[in-house]
Write a protein that holds these residues in place. Structure first.
Motif, PDB file in Angstrom:
ATOM      1  N   ALA A 192      71.892  76.571 -16.784  1.00 23.52           N
ATOM      2  CA  ALA A 192      70.434  76.413 -16.824  1.00 23.52           C
ATOM      3  C   ALA A 192      69.803  76.986 -15.556  1.00 23.52           C
ATOM      4  CB  ALA A 192      70.072  74.939 -16.985  1.00 23.52           C
ATOM      5  N   VAL A 193      70.462  76.782 -14.413  1.00 20.32           N
ATOM      6  CA  VAL A 193      69.957  77.329 -13.154  1.00 20.32           C
ATOM      7  C   VAL A 193      69.907  78.857 -13.225  1.00 20.32           C
ATOM      8  CG1 VAL A 193      70.521  77.744 -10.723  1.00 20.32           C
ATOM      9  CG2 VAL A 193      70.642  75.429 -11.646  1.00 20.32           C
ATOM     10  N   GLN A 194      71.003  79.456 -13.703  1.00 16.72           N
ATOM     11  CA  GLN A 194      71.057  80.913 -13.772  1.00 16.72           C
ATOM     12  C   GLN A 194      69.958  81.466 -14.671  1.00 16.72           C
ATOM     13  OE1 GLN A 194      72.731  82.634 -11.708  1.00 16.72           O
ATOM     14  NE2 GLN A 194      73.651  80.754 -10.941  1.00 16.72           N
ATOM     15  N   ARG A 195      69.770  80.812 -15.826  1.00 15.46           N
ATOM     16  CA  ARG A 195      68.698  81.244 -16.742  1.00 15.46           C
ATOM     17  C   ARG A 195      67.347  81.105 -16.068  1.00 15.46           C
ATOM     18  NH1 ARG A 195      71.291  79.075 -21.783  1.00 15.46           N
ATOM     19  NH2 ARG A 195      72.434  80.917 -22.473  1.00 15.46           N
ATOM     20  N   GLY A 196      67.131  79.938 -15.427  1.00 15.36           N
ATOM     21  CA  GLY A 196      65.840  79.656 -14.791  1.00 15.36           C
ATOM     22  C   GLY A 196      65.555  80.640 -13.673  1.00 15.36           C
ATOM     23  N   LEU A 197      66.597  80.914 -12.860  1.00 13.38           N
ATOM     24  CA  LEU A 197      66.446  81.840 -11.747  1.00 13.38           C
ATOM     25  C   LEU A 197      66.058  83.228 -12.248  1.00 13.38           C
ATOM     26  CD1 LEU A 197      67.445  79.915  -9.531  1.00 13.38           C
ATOM     27  CD2 LEU A 197      69.190  81.580  -8.941  1.00 13.38           C
ATOM     28  N   ALA A 198      66.789  83.696 -13.258  1.00 17.66           N
ATOM     29  CA  ALA A 198      66.509  85.035 -13.789  1.00 17.66           C
ATOM     30  C   ALA A 198      65.098  85.075 -14.358  1.00 17.66           C
ATOM     31  CB  ALA A 198      67.527  85.405 -14.847  1.00 17.66           C
ATOM     32  N   GLY A 199      64.697  83.991 -15.039  1.00 20.97           N
ATOM     33  CA  GLY A 199      63.371  83.945 -15.649  1.00 20.97           C
ATOM     34  C   GLY A 199      62.278  83.936 -14.612  1.00 20.97           C
ATOM     35  N   PRO A 212      64.803  70.222 -12.440  1.00 17.12           N
ATOM     36  CA  PRO A 212      65.306  68.851 -12.525  1.00 17.12           C
ATOM     37  C   PRO A 212      66.435  68.629 -11.512  1.00 17.12           C
ATOM     38  CG  PRO A 212      66.000  70.152 -14.435  1.00 17.12           C
ATOM     39  CD  PRO A 212      65.035  70.997 -13.663  1.00 17.12           C
ATOM     40  N   ASP A 213      66.664  67.361 -11.167  1.00 19.47           N
ATOM     41  CA  ASP A 213      67.596  67.032 -10.089  1.00 19.47           C
ATOM     42  C   ASP A 213      68.986  67.639 -10.271  1.00 19.47           C
ATOM     43  OD1 ASP A 213      65.542  65.699  -9.019  1.00 19.47           O
ATOM     44  OD2 ASP A 213      66.463  63.699  -9.059  1.00 19.47           O
ATOM     45  N   GLU A 214      69.519  67.608 -11.520  1.00 15.82           N
ATOM     46  CA  GLU A 214      70.907  68.087 -11.665  1.00 15.82           C
ATOM     47  C   GLU A 214      71.002  69.589 -11.374  1.00 15.82           C
ATOM     48  OE1 GLU A 214      69.137  66.818 -14.133  1.00 15.82           O
ATOM     49  OE2 GLU A 214      69.205  68.126 -15.890  1.00 15.82           O
ATOM     50  N   GLN A 215      69.887  70.303 -11.596  1.00 16.27           N
ATOM     51  CA  GLN A 215      69.908  71.739 -11.281  1.00 16.27           C
ATOM     52  C   GLN A 215      69.814  71.976  -9.774  1.00 16.27           C
ATOM     53  OE1 GLN A 215      67.455  74.274 -13.724  1.00 16.27           O
ATOM     54  NE2 GLN A 215      67.779  73.002 -15.525  1.00 16.27           N
ATOM     55  N   VAL A 216      69.024  71.133  -9.100  1.00 18.11           N
ATOM     56  CA  VAL A 216      68.963  71.235  -7.635  1.00 18.11           C
ATOM     57  C   VAL A 216      70.363  70.963  -7.069  1.00 18.11           C
ATOM     58  CG1 VAL A 216      67.916  70.361  -5.522  1.00 18.11           C
ATOM     59  CG2 VAL A 216      66.563  70.469  -7.618  1.00 18.11           C
ATOM     60  N   GLU A 217      71.044  69.968  -7.637  1.00 16.37           N
ATOM     61  CA  GLU A 217      72.403  69.652  -7.178  1.00 16.37           C
ATOM     62  C   GLU A 217      73.338  70.833  -7.389  1.00 16.37           C
ATOM     63  OE1 GLU A 217      74.049  65.868  -8.501  1.00 16.37           O
ATOM     64  OE2 GLU A 217      72.040  64.996  -8.268  1.00 16.37           O
ATOM     65  N   SER A 218      73.201  71.504  -8.526  1.00 17.64           N
ATOM     66  CA  SER A 218      74.059  72.656  -8.813  1.00 17.64           C
ATOM     67  C   SER A 218      73.833  73.758  -7.769  1.00 17.64           C
ATOM     68  CB  SER A 218      73.757  73.177 -10.215  1.00 17.64           C
ATOM     69  OG  SER A 218      74.617  74.224 -10.552  1.00 17.64           O
ATOM     70  N   ILE A 219      72.546  73.983  -7.417  1.00  9.58           N
ATOM     71  CA  ILE A 219      72.225  75.007  -6.412  1.00  9.58           C
ATOM     72  C   ILE A 219      72.800  74.630  -5.052  1.00  9.58           C
ATOM     73  CG2 ILE A 219      70.313  76.007  -5.088  1.00  9.58           C
ATOM     74  CD1 ILE A 219      68.665  76.041  -7.631  1.00  9.58           C
ATOM     75  N   VAL A 220      72.599  73.352  -4.677  1.00  7.30           N
ATOM     76  CA  VAL A 220      73.099  72.921  -3.365  1.00  7.30           C
ATOM     77  C   VAL A 220      74.637  72.954  -3.352  1.00  7.30           C
ATOM     78  CG1 VAL A 220      73.234  70.955  -1.775  1.00  7.30           C
ATOM     79  CG2 VAL A 220      71.045  71.618  -2.768  1.00  7.30           C
ATOM     80  N   ALA A 221      75.271  72.643  -4.503  1.00  7.53           N
ATOM     81  CA  ALA A 221      76.740  72.685  -4.570  1.00  7.53           C
ATOM     82  C   ALA A 221      77.253  74.099  -4.294  1.00  7.53           C
ATOM     83  CB  ALA A 221      77.222  72.208  -5.931  1.00  7.53           C
ATOM     84  N   HIS A 222      76.521  75.109  -4.764  1.00 12.68           N
ATOM     85  CA  HIS A 222      76.895  76.498  -4.465  1.00 12.68           C
ATOM     86  C   HIS A 222      76.824  76.750  -2.947  1.00 12.68           C
ATOM     87  CE1 HIS A 222      76.766  80.982  -4.924  1.00 12.68           C
ATOM     88  NE2 HIS A 222      75.986  80.863  -3.861  1.00 12.68           N
ATOM     89  N   GLU A 223      75.748  76.269  -2.329  1.00 14.32           N
ATOM     90  CA  GLU A 223      75.613  76.455  -0.872  1.00 14.32           C
ATOM     91  C   GLU A 223      76.715  75.689  -0.136  1.00 14.32           C
ATOM     92  OE1 GLU A 223      73.698  78.772  -0.140  1.00 14.32           O
ATOM     93  OE2 GLU A 223      72.624  78.815  -2.047  1.00 14.32           O
TER      94      GLU A 223
END
Ligand code: ZN
Length: 349
Positions: free
Chosen positions: A303-310, A196-207
């Motif tokens: 949620a990103v961390q969980r999703g990534l690990a999964g 979902p968009d908010e998770q993409v934003e979280s990933i891009v915010a890390h970058e």
């Protein structure tokens, strides 16, 4: 390592280099180039069954989407690029050793530092396109939100790129590479398709955290320093008459030194990896804090961390030894704990 050791510490490697050089009239530069390719091909062939088995396992667990055709192409292209770059570096090294028998290691060391900086700058435009194609993120709400986020971060970007990672993998990832005019943020297409968009934003915010902290440039400069130190050490090791005798080489200006030099580089890389990862984990944790500050959204981060690990099937809390040697990022458990701490501190008045 075993192949490098056998070729570098016995006369077998030197014999291989001379064998390759004989048909081209023993010209030293050609001998170095062909020697590097021969060692690379032998190493690749010996490790090929294990690589193929690794790919079978990735297929079995649904991690790899690569066809065997694409896998073969990847093996050929990456071996060729590695060998070509290594050959260039070793031709320069042997050339310096022949031209400046006393100061060659210092000149080579400075050259290595320059190469690391130039390489890191050119990487996104020269090497990355050999494996993936990149497209601008399609116009829409998400794209404009991400560009706004970059603006808010004080690091406006022209574009966010999407790579066709799904040709090879189901893994989710994003990264930033290059600096100056080659700087780019790349998101895997798998991320856009599945999160979902908010998770993409979280990933891009890390970058964007990496961009704001200038991590690629700092990492490049540290790498240049490490490369210079490594080559100076290589010069010292290649002045050892005992090692040279073992390898059947007359000196650092003799093409027969190639297998020994490659072994020493392999040993250096092995030793440098945990040091590099120690620095990397700090840098990654800082980018995580930056992402939380920028988005103010610890739920999406977790949620990103969980999703990534999964989806990447990574161990959320791997054994300490693994973490120490291979861990380029804090573990999933550590990153979730970080976000929870961040949220707790945020709640306090
Ligand atoms: Zn990162």
């Amino acid at each position: 390592m075993a192949v490098s050791a056998v070729l570098g510490l016995t006369r077998l490697g030197a014999r291989l280099v001379r064998l390759m050089g004989a048909p081209v009239g023993n010209r030293w530069a050609l001998q170095v180039v062909l020697g590097v390719f021969a060692v690379a091909v032998v190493g690749r062939l010996v490790t090929l069954p294990l690589s193929a088995y690794g790919e079978v396992v990735r297929h079995r667990y649904g991690l790899s989407t690569r066809s065997w055709g694409l896998w073969t192409r990847d093996v050929l292209v990456s071996t060729a690029i590695d060998a070509a770059l290594t050959a260039l570096a070793l031709v320069a090294l042997v050339w310096l050793a022949r031209r400046a028998p006393r100061a060659w290691w210092a000149l080579a060391s400075a050259g290595a530092a320059v190469l690391v900086v130039v390489g890191s700058f050119l990487w996104p435009v020269v090497i990355e396109p050999a494996f993936n194609s990149f497209q601008s993120m399609p116009a829409g709400q998400l794209r404009s939100d991400l560009l706004d986020l970059a603006e808010e971060n004080g690091t406006p970007v022209q574009d966010v790129l999407v790579s066709d990672a799904s040709r090879r993998t189901t893994a989710l990832n994003a990264y930033v590479s290059g600096f100056g005019s080659t700087r780019r943020i790349v998101v895997y297409d798998t991320v856009l398709d599945r999160l979902p968009d908010e998770q993409v934003e979280s990933i891009v915010a890390h970058e964007l955290g990496h961009v704001a902290n200038g991590d690629v440039l700092t990492g490049t400069l540290l790498g240049a320093l490490g490369g210079a130190g490594g080559v100076a050490l290589l010069g010292w090791a290649l002045s050892s008459p005992r090692l040279l005798r073992r390898a059947g080489a007359q000196g650092p200006g003799d093409p027969a030194v190639v297998p020994l030099a490659l072994l020493l580089v392999a040993v250096g890389t092995l030793v440098a990896t945990p040091v590099q990862n120690l620095v990397s984990r700090q840098v990654e944790a800082r980018a995580d804090v930056h992402a939380l500050d920028l988005t103010g959204d610890p739920e999406a981060f977790i949620a990103v961390q969980r999703g990534l690990a999964g989806s990447n099937l990574s161990d959320p809390s791997p054994p300490a030894a693994w973490r120490w040697y291979f861990g380029s990022h804090p573990t999933v458990a550590e990153r979730i704990a970080l976000a929870e701490d961040w949220a707790r501190l945020e709640e306090q008045p």
